[in-house]
Design an enzyme around this catalytic site. Structure first.
Site, PDB file in Angstrom:
ATOM      1  N   SER A   1      -4.292  10.244   5.810  1.00  0.00           N
ATOM      2  CA  SER A   1      -5.081   9.284   6.595  1.00  0.00           C
ATOM      3  C   SER A   1      -5.694  10.008   7.783  1.00  0.00           C
ATOM      4  O   SER A   1      -5.113  10.969   8.300  1.00  0.00           O
ATOM      5  CB  SER A   1      -4.181   8.161   7.106  1.00  0.00           C
TER       6      SER A   1
ATOM      7  N   TYR B   1       3.486   5.273  11.292  1.00  0.00           N
ATOM      8  CA  TYR B   1       2.586   5.528  10.153  1.00  0.00           C
ATOM      9  C   TYR B   1       1.779   6.803  10.401  1.00  0.00           C
ATOM     10  O   TYR B   1       1.708   7.688   9.530  1.00  0.00           O
ATOM     11  CB  TYR B   1       1.650   4.335   9.955  1.00  0.00           C
TER      12      TYR B   1
HETATM   13  N1  LIG Z   1      -6.931   1.387   2.913  1.00  0.00           N
HETATM   14  C1  LIG Z   1      -7.195   2.210   3.927  1.00  0.00           C
HETATM   15  O1  LIG Z   1      -8.013   1.912   4.826  1.00  0.00           O
HETATM   16  C2  LIG Z   1      -6.491   3.534   4.027  1.00  0.00           C
HETATM   17  C3  LIG Z   1      -6.870   4.408   5.050  1.00  0.00           C
HETATM   18  C4  LIG Z   1      -6.256   5.646   5.154  1.00  0.00           C
HETATM   19  C5  LIG Z   1      -5.298   6.012   4.232  1.00  0.00           C
HETATM   20  N2  LIG Z   1      -4.944   5.135   3.248  1.00  0.00           N
HETATM   21  C6  LIG Z   1      -3.917   5.589   2.293  1.00  0.00           C
HETATM   22  O2  LIG Z   1      -4.415   5.415   0.979  1.00  0.00           O
HETATM   23  C7  LIG Z   1      -3.334   5.154   0.081  1.00  0.00           C
HETATM   24  C8  LIG Z   1      -3.605   3.889  -0.722  1.00  0.00           C
HETATM   25  O3  LIG Z   1      -3.846   2.810   0.160  1.00  0.00           O
HETATM   26  P1  LIG Z   1      -4.493   1.429  -0.346  1.00  0.00           P
HETATM   27  O4  LIG Z   1      -5.130   0.814   0.834  1.00  0.00           O
HETATM   28  O5  LIG Z   1      -5.294   1.670  -1.585  1.00  0.00           O
HETATM   29  O6  LIG Z   1      -3.166   0.606  -0.686  1.00  0.00           O
HETATM   30  P2  LIG Z   1      -2.915  -0.722  -1.536  1.00  0.00           P
HETATM   31  O7  LIG Z   1      -4.194  -1.298  -2.063  1.00  0.00           O
HETATM   32  O8  LIG Z   1      -2.029  -1.571  -0.701  1.00  0.00           O
HETATM   33  O9  LIG Z   1      -2.090  -0.152  -2.812  1.00  0.00           O
HETATM   34  C9  LIG Z   1      -0.877   0.483  -2.607  1.00  0.00           C
HETATM   35  C10 LIG Z   1      -0.324   0.956  -3.954  1.00  0.00           C
HETATM   36  O10 LIG Z   1       0.875   1.692  -3.689  1.00  0.00           O
HETATM   37  C11 LIG Z   1       1.981   1.076  -4.342  1.00  0.00           C
HETATM   38  N3  LIG Z   1       3.166   1.152  -3.488  1.00  0.00           N
HETATM   39  C12 LIG Z   1       3.304   0.703  -2.224  1.00  0.00           C
HETATM   40  N4  LIG Z   1       4.575   0.905  -1.786  1.00  0.00           N
HETATM   41  C13 LIG Z   1       5.235   1.504  -2.810  1.00  0.00           C
HETATM   42  C14 LIG Z   1       6.573   1.928  -3.011  1.00  0.00           C
HETATM   43  N5  LIG Z   1       7.528   1.773  -2.079  1.00  0.00           N
HETATM   44  N6  LIG Z   1       6.909   2.487  -4.200  1.00  0.00           N
HETATM   45  C15 LIG Z   1       5.979   2.635  -5.147  1.00  0.00           C
HETATM   46  N7  LIG Z   1       4.695   2.233  -5.043  1.00  0.00           N
HETATM   47  C16 LIG Z   1       4.332   1.673  -3.885  1.00  0.00           C
HETATM   48  C17 LIG Z   1       1.551  -0.378  -4.568  1.00  0.00           C
HETATM   49  O11 LIG Z   1       2.295  -0.953  -5.648  1.00  0.00           O
HETATM   50  P3  LIG Z   1       2.586  -2.568  -5.652  1.00  0.00           P
HETATM   51  O12 LIG Z   1       1.220  -3.228  -5.577  1.00  0.00           O
HETATM   52  O13 LIG Z   1       3.267  -2.815  -6.943  1.00  0.00           O
HETATM   53  O14 LIG Z   1       3.407  -2.842  -4.435  1.00  0.00           O
HETATM   54  C18 LIG Z   1       0.049  -0.201  -4.880  1.00  0.00           C
HETATM   55  O15 LIG Z   1      -0.132   0.189  -6.229  1.00  0.00           O
HETATM   56  C19 LIG Z   1      -2.084   5.112   0.963  1.00  0.00           C
HETATM   57  O16 LIG Z   1      -1.494   6.394   0.976  1.00  0.00           O
HETATM   58  C20 LIG Z   1      -2.640   4.790   2.335  1.00  0.00           C
HETATM   59  O17 LIG Z   1      -1.779   5.210   3.364  1.00  0.00           O
HETATM   60  C21 LIG Z   1      -5.520   3.914   3.112  1.00  0.00           C
END
Ligand SMILES: NC(=O)c1ccc[n+]([C@@H]2O[C@H](COP(=O)([O-])OP(=O)(O)OC[C@H]3O[C@@H](n4cnc5c(N)ncnc54)[C@H](OP(=O)(O)O)[C@@H]3O)[C@@H](O)[C@H]2O)c1
Length: 248
Positions: free
Chosen positions: A146, A159
């Site tokens: 991130s 985080y």
């Molecule tokens: N969205 C943003 O703005 C943003 C910005 C910077 C970085 N990121 C990073 O990008 C990545 C993805 O984010 P996203 O926004 O796409 O997230 P998201 O839509 O909330 O999806 C998260 C995914 O990770 C799985 N997951 C969460 N906790 C878990 C656990 N304890 N064990 C196994 N699987 C788990 C979830 O499974 P379930 O649905 O089954 O719980 C889901 O498939 C993360 O590393 C996040 O930190 C996101």
């Protein structure tokens, strides 16, 4: 590249948001995708059907033993692993000045899933990634970090610190595992996913201050991941993909 159509990628957290976009992009590039999530089994099964040769495994990665089980299942189902995308992570929104809300329990939970688990998955996958390198280009790890791990920003201090640790781990492992395995990270800014759907102020910040004037689409982060995978040479890099906000 040798035998691109037979390569296998594990994308953790691939039922939603950025992970699902990466899975779709890699499948479109001819990679066989091993999908994974914590609880969203129906979404994982449906996406596996949509992508063809893909498989789905459920594993809660807050339990350390599940990291080994996940890699074992990928080995059993596909017999090889060429690309590991550590995308699954947890966050918790806590204003940075409210120190007592960032309890020891919050620190430990975020560190476990965002730092320890990627480490365990890489360690368990190392032998398959090395085997991959024997018949073709280097094995490849991409960690989804991130911008909060690069700048003093983010949903909460625990985080942001967990993502900074992941960035440093990326560089250390790039040295330790070269030349057989490349290790890079993508550090997104704000991305339109379920995780950020209610973050109205943050969306406003990106609309008004980021040079690109908007959050990223998950597919745009998947493009950067695909770019890193396509290179046979780049390693140890943290690619910030925040629409230029870090420049302001
Ligand atoms: N969205 C943003 O703005 C943003 C910005 C910077 C970085 N990121 C990073 O990008 C990545 C993805 O984010 P996203 O926004 O796409 O997230 P998201 O839509 O909330 O999806 C998260 C995914 O990770 C799985 N997951 C969460 N906790 C878990 C656990 N304890 N064990 C196994 N699987 C788990 C979830 O499974 P379930 O649905 O089954 O719980 C889901 O498939 C993360 O590393 C996040 O930190 C996101």
């Amino acid at each position: 590249m040798n035998q691109p159509s037979r390569r296998v990628a594990l994308v953790t957290g691939s039922t939603s948001g950025i992970g699902a976009a990466i899975a779709r992009r890699l499948a479109g590039d001819g990679v066989t995708v091993a999908l994974h999530s914590r609880v969203s089994v129906a979404a994982g099964t449906a996406l596996a059907e949509e992508l063809g040769r893909a498989t789905y495994t459920q594993a809660d990665l807050s339990e350390a033993t599940n990291a080994r089980r996940l890699i074992d299942e990928v080995r059993d189902k596909h017999g090889r692993l060429d690309i590991l995308v550590n995308n699954a992570a947890m966050t918790q929104v806590i204003p940075h000045g409210e120190l007592k809300r960032a309890t020891a329990d919050v620190w430990r939970r975020l560190y476990e899933v965002n730092v320890v688990t990627p480490w365990l998955l890489i360690a368990e996958a190392e032998s398959m990634l090395r085997e991959s390198a024997q018949g073709g280009p280097p094995g490849c790890v991409v960690n989804i970090s991130s911008h909060a791990g690069v700048r003093p920003k983010g949903a909460s201090i625990p985080y942001a610190v967990s993502k900074a640790a992941l960035n440093h781990m990326t560089k250390l492992l790039a040295i330790a595992l070269a030349p057989a395995i490349r290790v890079n990270a993508v550090a997104p800014g704000l991305v339109d996913t379920p995780m950020t759907a209610t973050w109205t102020d943050t969306h406003e910040l990106w609309r008004t201050r980021a040079p690109m004037r908007r959050a990223a689409k998950p597919e745009e982060i998947a493009d950067v991941v695909a770019m890193l995978i396509a290179s046979d040479y780049v390693t140890g890099e943290i690619i910030v993909a925040d629409g230029g906000l870090n420049l302001t």
